[in-house]
Scaffold this active site. Structure first.
Site, PDB file in Angstrom:
ATOM      1  N   HIS A 124       0.867  -1.176   0.000  1.00 24.76           N
ATOM      2  CA  HIS A 124       0.000   0.000   0.000  1.00 24.76           C
ATOM      3  C   HIS A 124       0.907   1.231   0.000  1.00 24.76           C
ATOM      4  CE1 HIS A 124      -2.831   2.907   1.840  1.00 24.76           C
ATOM      5  NE2 HIS A 124      -3.806   2.081   1.490  1.00 24.76           N
ATOM      6  N   ASP A 179       3.186  -4.175   7.666  1.00 23.17           N
ATOM      7  CA  ASP A 179       1.910  -3.466   7.589  1.00 23.17           C
ATOM      8  C   ASP A 179       0.803  -4.491   7.850  1.00 23.17           C
ATOM      9  OD1 ASP A 179      -0.458  -2.331   6.802  1.00 23.17           O
ATOM     10  OD2 ASP A 179       0.289  -1.532   4.904  1.00 23.17           O
ATOM     11  N   GLN A 198      -4.322  -5.176   6.919  1.00 22.51           N
ATOM     12  CA  GLN A 198      -5.277  -6.151   6.382  1.00 22.51           C
ATOM     13  C   GLN A 198      -5.133  -7.528   7.024  1.00 22.51           C
ATOM     14  OE1 GLN A 198      -7.761  -5.234   4.687  1.00 22.51           O
ATOM     15  NE2 GLN A 198      -7.075  -3.202   4.052  1.00 22.51           N
ATOM     16  N   LYS A 204     -10.428  -0.415  10.894  1.00 24.97           N
ATOM     17  CA  LYS A 204     -10.638  -1.563  10.002  1.00 24.97           C
ATOM     18  C   LYS A 204     -10.949  -2.820  10.806  1.00 24.97           C
ATOM     19  CE  LYS A 204      -7.272   0.098   6.585  1.00 24.97           C
ATOM     20  NZ  LYS A 204      -8.010   0.589   5.435  1.00 24.97           N
ATOM     21  N   CYS A 227      -5.067   2.547  -3.490  1.00 24.54           N
ATOM     22  CA  CYS A 227      -3.802   3.059  -2.915  1.00 24.54           C
ATOM     23  C   CYS A 227      -2.655   2.068  -3.131  1.00 24.54           C
ATOM     24  CB  CYS A 227      -3.927   3.389  -1.436  1.00 24.54           C
ATOM     25  SG  CYS A 227      -5.227   4.570  -1.088  1.00 24.54           S
TER      26      CYS A 227
HETATM   27  N1  PMP Z   1      -1.970  -0.504   4.522  1.00 24.71           N
HETATM   28  C1  PMP Z   1      -2.898  -1.308   3.997  1.00 24.71           C
HETATM   29  C2  PMP Z   1      -2.488  -2.680   3.567  1.00 24.71           C
HETATM   30  C3  PMP Z   1      -4.202  -0.865   3.868  1.00 24.71           C
HETATM   31  O1  PMP Z   1      -5.124  -1.670   3.351  1.00 24.71           O
HETATM   32  C4  PMP Z   1      -4.539   0.435   4.301  1.00 24.71           C
HETATM   33  C5  PMP Z   1      -5.950   0.963   4.151  1.00 24.71           C
HETATM   34  N2  PMP Z   1      -6.492   0.821   2.876  1.00 24.71           N
HETATM   35  C6  PMP Z   1      -3.534   1.224   4.843  1.00 24.71           C
HETATM   36  C7  PMP Z   1      -2.263   0.726   4.950  1.00 24.71           C
HETATM   37  C8  PMP Z   1      -3.812   2.604   5.324  1.00 24.71           C
HETATM   38  O2  PMP Z   1      -4.694   2.572   6.390  1.00 24.71           O
HETATM   39  P1  PMP Z   1      -5.238   3.932   7.003  1.00 24.71           P
HETATM   40  O3  PMP Z   1      -5.988   4.610   5.908  1.00 24.71           O
HETATM   41  O4  PMP Z   1      -6.105   3.507   8.132  1.00 24.71           O
HETATM   42  O5  PMP Z   1      -4.056   4.711   7.427  1.00 24.71           O
END
Ligand code: PMP
Length: 422
Positions: A122, A199, A202, A225, A366
């Protein structure tokens, strides 16, 4: 017994209708809904205990401080941290990952060092290192994936050298769902003395997490999440590294003492939680963790495996009209299924599904480099959670069948009023 129908009763928003249809919420990778228990915990905090923490000797401040500290303990236990001092509350995963890049990377990386990230990261786990790379003149290397969406571990081994100081990767991909072999990556990274930044945005909401076993040095995730409120996130870090790390944001609550000559930083984790914290959000996150623990993370994981297995089977029945991405084996992925409908723009399909009351995400999620690697302009992503049901998947398939039948009547253009889909 795990029963998603019963679980649904705890989520008031699931009673909503969208365009006259019962809401089917398949956008859980973006954010999840909140059970009544979390909503009530936040309400109760504001109604009975609201005050700033660590700022006053008055009763309300003491109560709020205690509740907020206990929230750290509850999260620490959930991921089997050694101590709640290792648990820093942030606003989200993005802030947690930036904290590592600016708190550790900015102060420890030198010209010539290398950082290894993956093509499936991401942007939140890639862009902070890209900026640090510009500042510190370090090199970024990208681990490739196979066509089925698994990391290429032999490529990872090739890229990691004595120059590698950081290895950053997602425990699970937000597009492909792929669950990476975190222990293996950590082992390879540690052999050359690199730090490991995982990270978990997920993975932590969807699988049991034990930081003592994962072998990583940092794990970031988002409370919103995993049934918690927006504005809640976590950075877990190894205590010895956190002790040496500099804060990224500084100000109130980060220090024990300041003179014009020196600064004595506060104890962990407060050193890294500058300014008035998201207090109600942290307390709400703890309530979410209690809820997930009661349901059981293994049960949630098993439920999602079955939802994915069923989705892929139904996709196969739709034949060449549907192209889907990522591992075919449901055990190798979380409850995330990204796909496209032949000849239709992903945004067009997303907007059409909304007419049926189905919420999915469309775009590049993203993860632009990943989409470019796969030769895709975007995808439609259905992402599941504990309250989703097989009936909802049947309804998604019926709706997709209708969209496919009506294909010719849809504009091939991306709807202009929609989000940019990033
Ligand atoms: N890393 C991953 C793998 C994600 O799926 C996301 C959210 N789509 C993020 C980071 C960023 O999360 P946040 O918007 O809560 O900062």
């Amino acid at each position: 017994m795990f029963n998603s129908e019963e679980i649904r009763n705890d989520f008031p928003i699931l009673n909503r209708t969208i365009n006259g249809k019962r809401l089917v919420y398949f956008d859980n990778a973006a954010t999840t809904h909140k059970p009544i228990q979390v909503i009530n915990a936040i309400k109760e905090f504001y109604e009975k205990h609201n005050a700033n923490i660590h700022r006053g000797l008055h009763t309300l401040s003491q109560e709020a401080s205690q509740m907020y500290e206990e929230a750290h303990e509850i999260v620490a236990k959930f991921i089997n941290a050694y101590s709640w001092r290792e648990v820093i509350f942030t606003s989200n995963t993005t802030e947690a990952l930036n904290l590592v890049a600016y708190g550790w990377g900015l102060w420890n990386l030198r010209e010539g060092d290398e950082v290894v990230v993956t093509i499936m990261d991401h942007h939140s786990n890639m862009l902070p290192w890209r900026l640090i790379a510009q500042l510190k003149k370090i090199k970024i290397k990208y681990v490739d994936i196979t066509n089925e969406g698994y990391l290429k571990y032999n490529h990872l081994e090739e890229l990691i050298t004595r120059k590698t100081r950081v290895v950053a990767f997602p425990v699970a991909s937000n597009v492909l769902g792929t669950i990476n072999d975190t222990m293996k990556i950590s082992k390879i990274a540690h052999e050359v003395g690199a730090i490991v930044v995982a990270d978990g945005a997920q993975s932590v909401p969807h699988t049991p997490t034990n930081v003592r076993e994962l072998g990583v040095d940092f794990l970031a995730f988002s409370g919103h999440k995993m049934l918690g409120p927006t504005g809640s996130g976590v950075l877990w870090g190894r205590e010895d590294i956190l002790e040496e790390m500099k804060p990224f944001k500084v100000g109130g609550d980060t220090i024990k003492d300041v003179t014009l000559d020196y600064i004595v930083w506060h104890d962990l984790p407060w050193r890294f939680e500058a300014g008035t914290a998201n207090i109600a959000e942290g307390i709400g996150l703890a309530e979410a963790v209690k809820y997930l623990t009661k349901i059981g993370m293994k049960n949630i994981r098993n439920h999602e495996i079955e939802l994915v297995r069923y989705t892929l089977k139904r996709f196969e029945e739709l034949g060449e009209e549907i192209q889907y991405y990522g591992p075919r084996n449901p055990y190798d992925k979380t409850g995330v299924v990204s796909f496209n409908v032949k000849e239709l723009d992903h945004h067009v399909v997303g907007a059409a599904l909304d007419v049926f009351g189905i919420a999915v995400r469309t775009g590049m999620h993203c993860a632009h480099p990943l989409h470019y690697r796969l030769g895709l302009k975007g995808t439609i992503r259905a992402s599941y959670y504990l309250y989703n049901t097989f009936e909802e998947i049947d309804y998604l398939m019926e709706s997709l069948e209708k969209i496919i039948m009506l294909k010719e009547s849809f504009s091939k253009e991306k709807p202009s009023t929609l989000c940019t889909g990033t």
